[in-house]
Design a protein around this motif. Structure first.
Motif, PDB file in Angstrom:
ATOM      1  N   VAL A 230       6.910  -9.690  10.801  1.00 22.59           N
ATOM      2  CA  VAL A 230       5.450  -9.698  10.663  1.00 22.59           C
ATOM      3  C   VAL A 230       5.005  -8.231  10.599  1.00 22.59           C
ATOM      4  CG1 VAL A 230       3.255 -10.364  11.697  1.00 22.59           C
ATOM      5  CG2 VAL A 230       5.233 -11.914  11.838  1.00 22.59           C
ATOM      6  N   ASN A 231       4.567  -7.857   9.413  1.00 24.16           N
ATOM      7  CA  ASN A 231       4.275  -6.445   9.103  1.00 24.16           C
ATOM      8  C   ASN A 231       2.788  -6.123   9.306  1.00 24.16           C
ATOM      9  OD1 ASN A 231       4.881  -3.860   8.092  1.00 24.16           O
ATOM     10  ND2 ASN A 231       4.352  -4.475   5.994  1.00 24.16           N
ATOM     11  N   LYS A 232       2.456  -4.883   9.177  1.00 30.32           N
ATOM     12  CA  LYS A 232       1.070  -4.388   9.186  1.00 30.32           C
ATOM     13  C   LYS A 232       0.377  -4.640  10.516  1.00 30.32           C
ATOM     14  CE  LYS A 232       0.416  -4.948   4.195  1.00 30.32           C
ATOM     15  NZ  LYS A 232      -0.533  -5.132   3.122  1.00 30.32           N
ATOM     16  N   LEU A 233       1.138  -4.619  11.624  1.00 28.37           N
ATOM     17  CA  LEU A 233       0.502  -4.855  12.927  1.00 28.37           C
ATOM     18  C   LEU A 233      -0.468  -3.738  13.308  1.00 28.37           C
ATOM     19  CD1 LEU A 233       2.806  -6.567  15.544  1.00 28.37           C
ATOM     20  CD2 LEU A 233       1.203  -7.543  13.919  1.00 28.37           C
ATOM     21  N   ASP A 234      -0.433  -2.638  12.576  1.00 28.00           N
ATOM     22  CA  ASP A 234      -1.375  -1.538  12.846  1.00 28.00           C
ATOM     23  C   ASP A 234      -2.740  -1.806  12.230  1.00 28.00           C
ATOM     24  OD1 ASP A 234       0.043  -1.279  10.291  1.00 28.00           O
ATOM     25  OD2 ASP A 234      -1.195   0.515  10.015  1.00 28.00           O
ATOM     26  N   ARG A 235      -2.853  -2.833  11.386  1.00 23.92           N
ATOM     27  CA  ARG A 235      -4.132  -3.051  10.682  1.00 23.92           C
ATOM     28  C   ARG A 235      -5.165  -3.745  11.560  1.00 23.92           C
ATOM     29  NH1 ARG A 235      -3.839  -6.202   5.281  1.00 23.92           N
ATOM     30  NH2 ARG A 235      -6.075  -6.047   5.543  1.00 23.92           N
TER      31      ARG A 235
ATOM     32  N   VAL B  75       3.447 -10.680  -2.753  1.00 19.41           N
ATOM     33  CA  VAL B  75       3.043  -9.380  -3.286  1.00 19.41           C
ATOM     34  C   VAL B  75       2.049  -8.762  -2.313  1.00 19.41           C
ATOM     35  CG1 VAL B  75       1.753  -8.251  -5.143  1.00 19.41           C
ATOM     36  CG2 VAL B  75       3.444  -9.990  -5.691  1.00 19.41           C
ATOM     37  N   ASP B  76       2.242  -7.507  -1.976  1.00 19.68           N
ATOM     38  CA  ASP B  76       1.338  -6.753  -1.093  1.00 19.68           C
ATOM     39  C   ASP B  76       1.656  -6.892   0.396  1.00 19.68           C
ATOM     40  OD1 ASP B  76      -0.241  -5.199  -2.609  1.00 19.68           O
ATOM     41  OD2 ASP B  76      -2.122  -5.980  -1.804  1.00 19.68           O
ATOM     42  N   ALA B  77       2.644  -7.706   0.757  1.00 22.52           N
ATOM     43  CA  ALA B  77       2.951  -7.853   2.189  1.00 22.52           C
ATOM     44  C   ALA B  77       3.624  -6.598   2.744  1.00 22.52           C
ATOM     45  CB  ALA B  77       3.837  -9.079   2.422  1.00 22.52           C
ATOM     46  N   GLY B  78       4.187  -5.793   1.841  1.00 27.96           N
ATOM     47  CA  GLY B  78       4.781  -4.535   2.298  1.00 27.96           C
ATOM     48  C   GLY B  78       6.272  -4.428   2.006  1.00 27.96           C
ATOM     49  N   LYS B  79       6.754  -5.213   1.038  1.00 25.46           N
ATOM     50  CA  LYS B  79       8.184  -5.203   0.731  1.00 25.46           C
ATOM     51  C   LYS B  79       8.658  -3.821   0.263  1.00 25.46           C
ATOM     52  CE  LYS B  79       9.899  -7.168  -3.000  1.00 25.46           C
ATOM     53  NZ  LYS B  79      10.347  -8.222  -3.913  1.00 25.46           N
ATOM     54  N   THR B  80       7.903  -3.211  -0.631  1.00 25.67           N
ATOM     55  CA  THR B  80       8.328  -1.913  -1.160  1.00 25.67           C
ATOM     56  C   THR B  80       8.350  -0.868  -0.057  1.00 25.67           C
ATOM     57  OG1 THR B  80       7.189  -2.560  -3.180  1.00 25.67           O
ATOM     58  CG2 THR B  80       7.896  -0.274  -3.037  1.00 25.67           C
ATOM     59  N   THR B  81       7.307  -0.875   0.771  1.00 25.72           N
ATOM     60  CA  THR B  81       7.226   0.100   1.866  1.00 25.72           C
ATOM     61  C   THR B  81       8.381  -0.125   2.844  1.00 25.72           C
ATOM     62  OG1 THR B  81       4.824  -0.041   1.633  1.00 25.72           O
ATOM     63  CG2 THR B  81       5.645   1.081   3.584  1.00 25.72           C
ATOM     64  N   LEU B  82       8.645  -1.380   3.163  1.00 26.79           N
ATOM     65  CA  LEU B  82       9.729  -1.671   4.106  1.00 26.79           C
ATOM     66  C   LEU B  82      11.086  -1.256   3.525  1.00 26.79           C
ATOM     67  CD1 LEU B  82      10.621  -2.868   6.804  1.00 26.79           C
ATOM     68  CD2 LEU B  82      10.760  -5.093   5.691  1.00 26.79           C
TER      69      LEU B  82
ATOM     70  N   GLY C 101       6.198  -5.314  13.319  1.00 28.96           N
ATOM     71  CA  GLY C 101       6.099  -3.861  13.231  1.00 28.96           C
ATOM     72  C   GLY C 101       5.098  -3.430  12.189  1.00 28.96           C
ATOM     73  N   SER C 102       5.221  -2.189  11.818  1.00 29.86           N
ATOM     74  CA  SER C 102       4.396  -1.629  10.765  1.00 29.86           C
ATOM     75  C   SER C 102       5.309  -0.787   9.886  1.00 29.86           C
ATOM     76  CB  SER C 102       3.289  -0.756  11.358  1.00 29.86           C
ATOM     77  OG  SER C 102       2.761   0.078  10.335  1.00 29.86           O
ATOM     78  N   ALA C 103       5.586  -1.309   8.698  1.00 30.53           N
ATOM     79  CA  ALA C 103       6.459  -0.551   7.795  1.00 30.53           C
ATOM     80  C   ALA C 103       5.804   0.783   7.457  1.00 30.53           C
ATOM     81  CB  ALA C 103       6.721  -1.356   6.523  1.00 30.53           C
ATOM     82  N   TYR C 104       4.511   0.718   7.207  1.00 30.00           N
ATOM     83  CA  TYR C 104       3.792   1.924   6.788  1.00 30.00           C
ATOM     84  C   TYR C 104       3.909   3.019   7.836  1.00 30.00           C
ATOM     85  CZ  TYR C 104       0.108   4.856   4.946  1.00 30.00           C
ATOM     86  OH  TYR C 104      -0.588   5.912   4.447  1.00 30.00           O
TER      87      TYR C 104
HETATM   88  P1  GDP Z   1       4.723  -5.152  -1.816  1.00 29.44           P
HETATM   89  O1  GDP Z   1       3.807  -5.563  -2.915  1.00 29.44           O
HETATM   90  O2  GDP Z   1       5.077  -6.286  -0.928  1.00 29.44           O
HETATM   91  O3  GDP Z   1       5.915  -4.374  -2.281  1.00 29.44           O
HETATM   92  O4  GDP Z   1       3.849  -4.208  -0.845  1.00 29.44           O
HETATM   93  P2  GDP Z   1       3.740  -2.625  -0.725  1.00 29.44           P
HETATM   94  O5  GDP Z   1       4.855  -2.083   0.075  1.00 29.44           O
HETATM   95  O6  GDP Z   1       3.480  -2.055  -2.078  1.00 29.44           O
HETATM   96  O7  GDP Z   1       2.446  -2.521   0.194  1.00 29.44           O
HETATM   97  C1  GDP Z   1       1.194  -2.996  -0.243  1.00 29.44           C
HETATM   98  C2  GDP Z   1       0.109  -2.130   0.387  1.00 29.44           C
HETATM   99  O8  GDP Z   1       0.143  -2.346   1.814  1.00 29.44           O
HETATM  100  C3  GDP Z   1       0.339  -0.635   0.152  1.00 29.44           C
HETATM  101  O9  GDP Z   1      -0.922  -0.032  -0.013  1.00 29.44           O
HETATM  102  C4  GDP Z   1       0.979  -0.178   1.458  1.00 29.44           C
HETATM  103  O10 GDP Z   1       0.704   1.184   1.744  1.00 29.44           O
HETATM  104  C5  GDP Z   1       0.329  -1.107   2.481  1.00 29.44           C
HETATM  105  N1  GDP Z   1       1.191  -1.346   3.639  1.00 29.44           N
HETATM  106  C6  GDP Z   1       2.509  -1.686   3.648  1.00 29.44           C
HETATM  107  N2  GDP Z   1       2.957  -1.805   4.906  1.00 29.44           N
HETATM  108  C7  GDP Z   1       1.897  -1.552   5.709  1.00 29.44           C
HETATM  109  C8  GDP Z   1       1.724  -1.510   7.129  1.00 29.44           C
HETATM  110  O11 GDP Z   1       2.648  -1.720   7.922  1.00 29.44           O
HETATM  111  N3  GDP Z   1       0.471  -1.211   7.582  1.00 29.44           N
HETATM  112  C9  GDP Z   1      -0.576  -0.940   6.744  1.00 29.44           C
HETATM  113  N4  GDP Z   1      -1.746  -0.675   7.296  1.00 29.44           N
HETATM  114  N5  GDP Z   1      -0.432  -0.962   5.416  1.00 29.44           N
HETATM  115  C10 GDP Z   1       0.764  -1.261   4.902  1.00 29.44           C
END
Ligand code: GDP
Length: 406
Positions: A136-141, A21-28, A258-261
């Motif tokens: 490996v997501n969120k590399l922009d963080r 949870v929170d890794a970025g599945k929904t965004t991806l 990458g960075s899904a966001y």
């Molecule tokens: P899920 O719980 O795995 O479905 O995750 P979400 O897609 O809801 O993402 C969780 C949080 O991480 C949200 O606030 C997103 O905006 C943020 N997030 C997702 N992908 C990225 C990314 O690549 N970079 C950054 N900085 N934030 C991200």
């Protein structure tokens, strides 16, 4: 209404996205649907408009509870994206969604790396023999680091990482990746992907990383080893074939990043899904029982029908039963057998569910995932099969909820 042509099972990928949870599945997921053109309106997680997150209960909790299957197209392939609930509850639904997948993308947080929940999701996928590529997501963080995440994949998941990309820039300056098998730079300027030569200042590092990839692959793959010994370097074609074989055998995991966001890394990830993950023809035939005897049925459109209902939803369109077809062809108007209930059901309509619409189709073939309207009593876990060739894919369960609201 546009009717999609029937696709050969070879160009179908039944894909799940697995994540903590929170890794970025929904965004991806949302970015995948955007990149594949399945959705033109760009949703964001924080405003609650993402296309797979349409269940109200789910939105309230901010977690993915109910699976939805969405079809999209990439590079001449149909990708059926099956939402796999990441939450620890609802395990029948999690198990069944893993069962209907042929391959998955495992998403990791580029800062946290492998977290306890990503480990349990990974083990579950192991038990189901689901081939995976890692993203490996969120590399922009701030604090994100591919190498640290890769080390945690190696140490905690005990799998050989085959790192196929080198990030260009770190944290907020992360702008793209070097595709190591092809030694090409992929960068994103807003949402536009550009491909070009590897920048001079990264050339030495990219060559070193490519060599590491070659060594890791040669150690595990006889064909690649032969080329590794005979030539100065393994060709891009041989590397890609070896990466495909190792992904499917589970002997190694291709790691992309990458960075899904920020919408960086999604297109190469889709290319990897098509290139490395198996089609329904590449996985073992489905097994079931009839009259106490085990049977196999191949993913052949000419074989008798065998399909598993993996989700039943009450939608604005009415009651929809999501089916994974393992064998045979299902035609609109067919009467099929619900093998566990020993009852027949009529399939009035067959729908392909896309992000923003449902498209009615006349038939669906082995390997595909569709939703059907008509069956009134089929539960999740029910087998729908040819009346003249019964097969039960799962023992009937009396305890499961029949319909979820979506
Ligand atoms: P899920 O719980 O795995 O479905 O995750 P979400 O897609 O809801 O993402 C969780 C949080 O991480 C949200 O606030 C997103 O905006 C943020 N997030 C997702 N992908 C990225 C990314 O690549 N970079 C950054 N900085 N934030 C991200």
């Amino acid at each position: 209404m546009r009717r999609h042509t029937t696709r050969s099972p070879a160009v179908v990928r039944n894909l799940g996205i697995l994540a903590h949870v929170d890794a970025g599945k929904t965004t991806l997921t949302e970015r995948v649907l955007y990149a594949t053109g399945a959705t033109y309106k760009r949703g964001e997680v924080h405003d609650g408009t993402t296309v797979t997150d349409f269940d109200a209960q789910e939105r309230d909790r901010g977690i993915t509870i109910f699976a939805a299957a969405v079809s999209c197209e990439w590079a001449g392939h149909r990708i059926n994206l099956i939402d796999t609930p990441g939450h620890v509850d609802f395990s029948d639904e999690v198990e069944r969604s893993l069962r209907v997948l042929d391959g998955a993308v495992a998403v990791f947080d580029g800062v946290a790396g492998v977290e306890p929940q990503s480990e349990s999701v990974w083990r579950r996928a192991d038990r189901h023999g689901v081939p995976r590529v890692a993203f490996v997501n969120k590399l922009d963080r701030a604090g994100a680091d591919l190498d640290t995440a890769v080390a945690s994949i190696r140490d905690r998941l005990r799998v050989t990482p085959l790192v196929a990309q080198l990030p260009i820039g770190r944290e907020h300056a992360f702008t793209g990746v070097v595709d190591l098998p092809r030694m090409r730079a992929l960068t994103w300027d807003r949402d536009v992907l550009r491909e070009g030569p590897v920048p001079d200042d990264l050339l030495d590092e990219a060559r070193r990383r490519r060599r590491l990839l070659e060594e890791a692959v040669a150690e595990l793959h006889p064909g690649a080893l032969e080329e590794f010994c005979a030539r100065p370097e393994i060709s891009a074609g041989t590397l890609q074939t070896a990466l495909r074989d190792l992904t499917r055998s589970g002997d190694g995991v291709v790691v992309l990043c990458g960075s899904a966001y920020r919408n960086r890394g999604v297109e190469p990830l889709l290319d990897a899904v098509v290139a490395y993950l198996p089609s329904p023809l590449d996985v073992p035939p489905v097994r079931g029982t009839h009259a106490g005897a085990e049977q196999e049925r191949a993913a052949d459109p000419e074989a008798p029908l065998a399909a598993l209902a993996f989700k039943v939803s009450s939608t604005a369109t009415g009651r929809l039963t999501f089916l994974r077809l393992y064998a045979g062809t299902l035609r609109k108007g067919d009467t099929v057998l619900d093998a566990g209930a020993e009852r027949t059901e009529r399939v009035a309509r067959i729908l392909r569910v896309q992000a923003d619409r449902h498209t009615e189709v006349d038939r669906a073939v082995a390997g595909d995932i569709v939703a059907v309207a008509g069956p009134k009593a089929a539960r999740p876990g029910a087998t729908l099969c040819a009346r003249e060739a019964p097969l039960l894919l799962e023992p009937p369960s009396a305890t499961e909820p029949v319909v979820s609201v979506a």
